[in-house]
Design an enzyme around this catalytic site. Sequence first.
Site, PDB file in Angstrom:
ATOM      1  N   ARG A   1      -8.638   6.316  -4.896  1.00 24.09           N
ATOM      2  CA  ARG A   1      -8.803   5.069  -5.742  1.00 24.09           C
ATOM      3  C   ARG A   1     -10.094   5.358  -6.520  1.00 24.09           C
ATOM      4  NH1 ARG A   1      -8.084  -0.166  -2.540  1.00 24.09           N
ATOM      5  NH2 ARG A   1      -5.757   0.303  -2.271  1.00 24.09           N
TER       6      ARG A   1
ATOM      7  N   ARG B   1     -15.582  -3.955  -3.496  1.00 17.24           N
ATOM      8  CA  ARG B   1     -14.492  -3.074  -4.073  1.00 17.24           C
ATOM      9  C   ARG B   1     -14.709  -3.168  -5.605  1.00 17.24           C
ATOM     10  NH1 ARG B   1     -10.013  -2.413  -0.780  1.00 17.24           N
ATOM     11  NH2 ARG B   1     -10.748  -2.463   1.390  1.00 17.24           N
TER      12      ARG B   1
ATOM     13  N   LYS C   1     -13.474  -6.101   3.983  1.00 18.91           N
ATOM     14  CA  LYS C   1     -13.323  -5.747   2.682  1.00 18.91           C
ATOM     15  C   LYS C   1     -13.861  -7.057   1.836  1.00 18.91           C
ATOM     16  CE  LYS C   1      -8.856  -4.954   2.102  1.00 18.91           C
ATOM     17  NZ  LYS C   1      -7.574  -4.654   1.911  1.00 18.91           N
TER      18      LYS C   1
ATOM     19  N   LYS D   1     -14.444  -8.707  -2.283  1.00 18.11           N
ATOM     20  CA  LYS D   1     -13.597  -8.589  -3.531  1.00 18.11           C
ATOM     21  C   LYS D   1     -14.455  -9.433  -4.796  1.00 18.11           C
ATOM     22  CE  LYS D   1      -9.703  -6.549  -2.025  1.00 18.11           C
ATOM     23  NZ  LYS D   1      -8.135  -6.748  -1.954  1.00 18.11           N
TER      24      LYS D   1
ATOM     25  N   CYS E   1       3.594  -4.317  -5.260  1.00 19.52           N
ATOM     26  CA  CYS E   1       2.634  -3.700  -4.662  1.00 19.52           C
ATOM     27  C   CYS E   1       3.343  -2.125  -4.567  1.00 19.52           C
ATOM     28  CB  CYS E   1       1.981  -4.163  -3.234  1.00 19.52           C
ATOM     29  SG  CYS E   1       3.672  -4.074  -2.223  1.00 19.52           S
TER      30      CYS E   1
ATOM     31  N   CYS F   1       2.415   3.559   1.458  1.00 21.65           N
ATOM     32  CA  CYS F   1       1.909   2.594   2.216  1.00 21.65           C
ATOM     33  C   CYS F   1       2.226   2.482   3.554  1.00 21.65           C
ATOM     34  CB  CYS F   1       2.006   1.111   1.554  1.00 21.65           C
ATOM     35  SG  CYS F   1       1.026   0.128   2.715  1.00 21.65           S
TER      36      CYS F   1
ATOM     37  N   CYS G   1       4.627  -6.234   2.382  1.00 23.66           N
ATOM     38  CA  CYS G   1       4.093  -7.018   3.704  1.00 23.66           C
ATOM     39  C   CYS G   1       3.241  -8.098   3.462  1.00 23.66           C
ATOM     40  CB  CYS G   1       3.504  -5.797   4.383  1.00 23.66           C
ATOM     41  SG  CYS G   1       1.508  -5.637   4.133  1.00 23.66           S
TER      42      CYS G   1
ATOM     43  N   CYS H   1      -1.037  -7.804  -1.504  1.00 26.51           N
ATOM     44  CA  CYS H   1      -1.534  -6.938  -2.567  1.00 26.51           C
ATOM     45  C   CYS H   1      -1.253  -7.202  -4.134  1.00 26.51           C
ATOM     46  CB  CYS H   1      -1.443  -5.322  -2.271  1.00 26.51           C
ATOM     47  SG  CYS H   1      -1.998  -4.860  -0.627  1.00 26.51           S
TER      48      CYS H   1
HETATM   49 FE1  SRM Z   1      -4.112  -3.969  -0.768  1.00 29.34          FE
HETATM   50  C1  SRM Z   1      -4.223  -2.639   2.242  1.00 29.34           C
HETATM   51  C2  SRM Z   1      -2.793  -1.202  -1.813  1.00 29.34           C
HETATM   52  C3  SRM Z   1      -4.833  -5.038  -4.195  1.00 29.34           C
HETATM   53  C4  SRM Z   1      -5.000  -7.197   0.374  1.00 29.34           C
HETATM   54  N1  SRM Z   1      -3.654  -2.314  -0.082  1.00 29.34           N
HETATM   55  C5  SRM Z   1      -3.967  -1.779   1.316  1.00 29.34           C
HETATM   56  C6  SRM Z   1      -3.647  -0.317   1.754  1.00 29.34           C
HETATM   57  C7  SRM Z   1      -4.853   0.405   1.365  1.00 29.34           C
HETATM   58  C8  SRM Z   1      -2.742  -0.183   2.846  1.00 29.34           C
HETATM   59  C9  SRM Z   1      -3.505   0.347   4.058  1.00 29.34           C
HETATM   60  O1  SRM Z   1      -4.435  -0.353   4.460  1.00 29.34           O
HETATM   61  O2  SRM Z   1      -3.354   1.312   4.723  1.00 29.34           O
HETATM   62  C10 SRM Z   1      -2.423  -0.307   0.323  1.00 29.34           C
HETATM   63  C11 SRM Z   1      -2.510   1.170  -0.113  1.00 29.34           C
HETATM   64  C12 SRM Z   1      -0.900   1.682  -0.656  1.00 29.34           C
HETATM   65  C13 SRM Z   1      -0.714   2.415  -1.272  1.00 29.34           C
HETATM   66  O3  SRM Z   1       0.018   3.687  -0.722  1.00 29.34           O
HETATM   67  O4  SRM Z   1      -1.452   2.996  -2.273  1.00 29.34           O
HETATM   68  C14 SRM Z   1      -2.966  -1.291  -0.717  1.00 29.34           C
HETATM   69  N2  SRM Z   1      -3.999  -3.233  -2.765  1.00 29.34           N
HETATM   70  C15 SRM Z   1      -3.130  -2.064  -3.048  1.00 29.34           C
HETATM   71  C16 SRM Z   1      -3.087  -1.960  -4.376  1.00 29.34           C
HETATM   72  C17 SRM Z   1      -2.991  -0.431  -4.866  1.00 29.34           C
HETATM   73  C18 SRM Z   1      -1.537  -2.891  -4.410  1.00 29.34           C
HETATM   74  C19 SRM Z   1      -0.938  -2.498  -6.065  1.00 29.34           C
HETATM   75  O5  SRM Z   1       0.114  -2.332  -6.037  1.00 29.34           O
HETATM   76  O6  SRM Z   1      -1.759  -2.403  -6.957  1.00 29.34           O
HETATM   77  C20 SRM Z   1      -4.143  -2.840  -4.967  1.00 29.34           C
HETATM   78  C21 SRM Z   1      -5.470  -1.920  -4.784  1.00 29.34           C
HETATM   79  C22 SRM Z   1      -6.494  -2.651  -5.658  1.00 29.34           C
HETATM   80  C23 SRM Z   1      -7.909  -1.910  -6.031  1.00 29.34           C
HETATM   81  O7  SRM Z   1      -7.700  -1.151  -6.904  1.00 29.34           O
HETATM   82  O8  SRM Z   1      -8.654  -1.829  -5.146  1.00 29.34           O
HETATM   83  C24 SRM Z   1      -4.327  -3.864  -3.775  1.00 29.34           C
HETATM   84  N3  SRM Z   1      -4.855  -5.758  -1.891  1.00 29.34           N
HETATM   85  C25 SRM Z   1      -4.805  -5.994  -3.046  1.00 29.34           C
HETATM   86  C26 SRM Z   1      -5.038  -7.449  -3.316  1.00 29.34           C
HETATM   87  C27 SRM Z   1      -5.191  -7.918  -4.549  1.00 29.34           C
HETATM   88  C28 SRM Z   1      -6.558  -8.170  -5.124  1.00 29.34           C
HETATM   89  O9  SRM Z   1      -7.402  -7.574  -4.542  1.00 29.34           O
HETATM   90  O10 SRM Z   1      -6.799  -8.736  -6.197  1.00 29.34           O
HETATM   91  C29 SRM Z   1      -4.922  -7.999  -2.117  1.00 29.34           C
HETATM   92  C30 SRM Z   1      -5.205  -9.650  -1.769  1.00 29.34           C
HETATM   93  C31 SRM Z   1      -6.339 -10.209  -1.988  1.00 29.34           C
HETATM   94  C32 SRM Z   1      -7.234 -10.062  -0.745  1.00 29.34           C
HETATM   95  O11 SRM Z   1      -7.702  -9.073  -0.342  1.00 29.34           O
HETATM   96  O12 SRM Z   1      -7.125 -11.161  -0.163  1.00 29.34           O
HETATM   97  C33 SRM Z   1      -4.821  -6.784  -1.040  1.00 29.34           C
HETATM   98  N4  SRM Z   1      -4.534  -4.717   1.053  1.00 29.34           N
HETATM   99  C34 SRM Z   1      -4.801  -6.073   1.396  1.00 29.34           C
HETATM  100  C35 SRM Z   1      -4.789  -6.259   2.818  1.00 29.34           C
HETATM  101  C36 SRM Z   1      -5.102  -7.561   3.292  1.00 29.34           C
HETATM  102  C37 SRM Z   1      -6.511  -7.802   3.424  1.00 29.34           C
HETATM  103  C38 SRM Z   1      -6.699  -9.263   4.353  1.00 29.34           C
HETATM  104  O13 SRM Z   1      -7.592 -10.084   4.270  1.00 29.34           O
HETATM  105  O14 SRM Z   1      -5.821  -9.287   5.471  1.00 29.34           O
HETATM  106  C39 SRM Z   1      -4.866  -4.937   3.321  1.00 29.34           C
HETATM  107  C40 SRM Z   1      -4.725  -4.694   4.723  1.00 29.34           C
HETATM  108  C41 SRM Z   1      -6.032  -4.517   5.437  1.00 29.34           C
HETATM  109  O15 SRM Z   1      -7.120  -4.822   4.713  1.00 29.34           O
HETATM  110  O16 SRM Z   1      -6.180  -4.776   6.635  1.00 29.34           O
HETATM  111  C42 SRM Z   1      -4.632  -4.144   2.275  1.00 29.34           C
HETATM  112 FE1  SF4 Z   2       0.847  -1.949   1.581  1.00 29.14          FE
HETATM  113 FE2  SF4 Z   2       1.455  -4.543   2.160  1.00 29.14          FE
HETATM  114 FE3  SF4 Z   2      -0.384  -3.954   0.499  1.00 29.14          FE
HETATM  115 FE4  SF4 Z   2       2.165  -3.705  -0.108  1.00 29.14          FE
HETATM  116  S1  SF4 Z   2       1.266  -5.666   0.260  1.00 29.14           S
HETATM  117  S2  SF4 Z   2       0.616  -2.283  -0.685  1.00 29.14           S
HETATM  118  S3  SF4 Z   2       2.830  -2.898   1.536  1.00 29.14           S
HETATM  119  S4  SF4 Z   2      -0.535  -3.327   2.218  1.00 29.14           S
END
Ligand code: SRM
Ligand code: SF4
Length: 550
Positions: free
Chosen positions: A72, A141, A204, A206, A424, A430, A469, A473
């Site tokens: 990323r 981030r 994390k 943000k 997502c 993922c 899930c 995201c």
């Molecule tokens: Fe996310 C984890 C993809 C934005 C909440 N996210 C992941 C992981 C890295 C899975 C992992 O932990 O192994 C995913 C990688 C998938 C892949 O194969 O690429 C993933 N997140 C993404 C992206 C690529 C989704 C997308 O379709 O664009 C976004 C990348 C953003 C970036 O450039 O940094 C992405 N993730 C978000 C957002 C939206 C935002 O930030 O505005 C959220 C919700 C906001 C928040 O953080 O509360 C988000 N991602 C999560 C979470 C849940 C965090 C939590 O507080 O519980 C996880 C899991 C974790 O952290 O344990 C996670």
């Molecule tokens: Fe993966 Fe869940 Fe984030 Fe989708 S919402 S990219 S399934 S961690």
Amino acid sequence: MAELTPVERIKSQSRGLRGTIAESLQDAHTGSLRDDDQQLLRLHGSYQQDDRDLREERRAQKLEPLWRYMVRVRLPGGVATPTQWLALDTIARDRANGSLRLTTRQTFQFHGIGKGELQPSMQAMSDALMDTIATCGDVNRNVMASSNPIESEAHGEVATWARRLSEHLLPKTRAYYEIWLNGEKLEGTPEHEPVYGASFLPRKFKAAIALPPSNDVDIFTQDLGFIAIVESGRLVGFNLTVGGGLGTTHGDATTHPRLANVVGFLPVDSLLAVSEAVVTTQRDYGDRTNRKHARLKYTIEDRGLEWFVREVETRSGLQLEPARPYVFDTHGDLFGWRQAVDGTWHRTLRIPAGRIADTEGRPWLSGLRAIAVVHTGDFRCTANQNVTVGHVKSEDKASIDALIRHYQLDAAEGSPVARDALACVSLPTCPLGMAEAERYLPKLSADVEALLAANDLKDEPLGLRITGCPNGCARPYVAEIGLVGKALGRYNLHLGGNGIGSRLNVLYRENIDEATFHQVIGALFAAWRQERTPAERFGDFLWRTKRLPG
Ligand code: SRM
Ligand code: SF4
């Protein structure tokens, strides 16, 4: 006292995030990294993954999973130059899976990079003045900022503040340069981390800056947010927001999405001091014993918002003023050609689920490469997984337009629902995905489009977001219709967000399949058509007519 999570030990003993990543990379016997290094790798901007579509086949052949890496990029405010675009495009084709993936945080991801290709990829980015530092892991981030620079000159300032904030909150360790860019090896004690300390953050973190009337960055879902206040055409300061976050866990009632609170106003040049105060308060008080309870939103809920604001004021030495008025009118993107105040033109291209690849009838990777070759402005990744060809001079507009049409880069600009939908990544990369998201989006949005058309509602704006899930995201919990994966083909249906991202939706049906989704949504659309007030949005209608629980 509760024990610290294992990740805390890994971070604190990592010698400034070095661990044994360099040794792990040299191990030719496996495509994997050592367990602890996999955790540390995240803070360098990469996740170890495997192709889940191939898991069974590999297992049957007694092969280790096909380990690959998601990488990323750090791109504050989402702005990239044409030269940077070309560098990213080359990495995508030569070292990754042939695609560039725009994320919901305004940057690029690569998927499918092999272990041996990690260093060359980081080096190629560095040559184009890009890095991947701190885009994942327990740190601040990629910093987001409203992307479409049309409304006022404040857009440029906001983008600059996003860059400054990103730099200010970067870890100070030189580990990234050592491991990926052949920098000089550290002897002795690791660098002091004045903001993060040796254990970095509990989770994390943000941050984003919104410029009203656009809430494209979904400011209320961020841990730390700044709503730009422009008075008489001048950026005078920001309203501070704290404590947003969306991640939840199915069946764990202690986890929940939360919208940020607007807590006060600060002058422009206090942004860095206040940000640092928020981050260090979370560093010192965030829960390091339970990762599901470690985000800032829980720190604030446990200790109280008033306590938190006082702590931030004490640490920053600034007394917040009362928040100033602001109005948001959308959290989507603005499509079509738009002229900015400086006279240049901006064209946002709709990229469903942010996936830029060359596919049948949509040679988009080639198309954007062709644009990058001639373009003299910039590219702006949006928080809605789209890209804006920005700062096009009037005399270049026709040639850029011709390229857009030639490469069918306008092919996905259909109905409002299809244009604004987010998904997502989920399967196959993922590891946390429970259901399809990105790969299901085309069918899902076509189905919803058809249900709208059947009710004469096809041109109505409607926010549709899907994730594989409950981590959220694609920010599904602020969508009018949010689908959250439970199992293959099964989703929780959340309803009731609004058009500006300032209201959480609620769980309406649990674990439903596609047929039930069509039935439920079809019936609600029919009611919406019959009973709506003029121009009433779907989410607002559901609340007004008391169709939602709560
Ligand atoms: Fe996310 C984890 C993809 C934005 C909440 N996210 C992941 C992981 C890295 C899975 C992992 O932990 O192994 C995913 C990688 C998938 C892949 O194969 O690429 C993933 N997140 C993404 C992206 C690529 C989704 C997308 O379709 O664009 C976004 C990348 C953003 C970036 O450039 O940094 C992405 N993730 C978000 C957002 C939206 C935002 O930030 O505005 C959220 C919700 C906001 C928040 O953080 O509360 C988000 N991602 C999560 C979470 C849940 C965090 C939590 O507080 O519980 C996880 C899991 C974790 O952290 O344990 C996670
Ligand atoms: Fe993966 Fe869940 Fe984030 Fe989708 S919402 S990219 S399934 S961690």
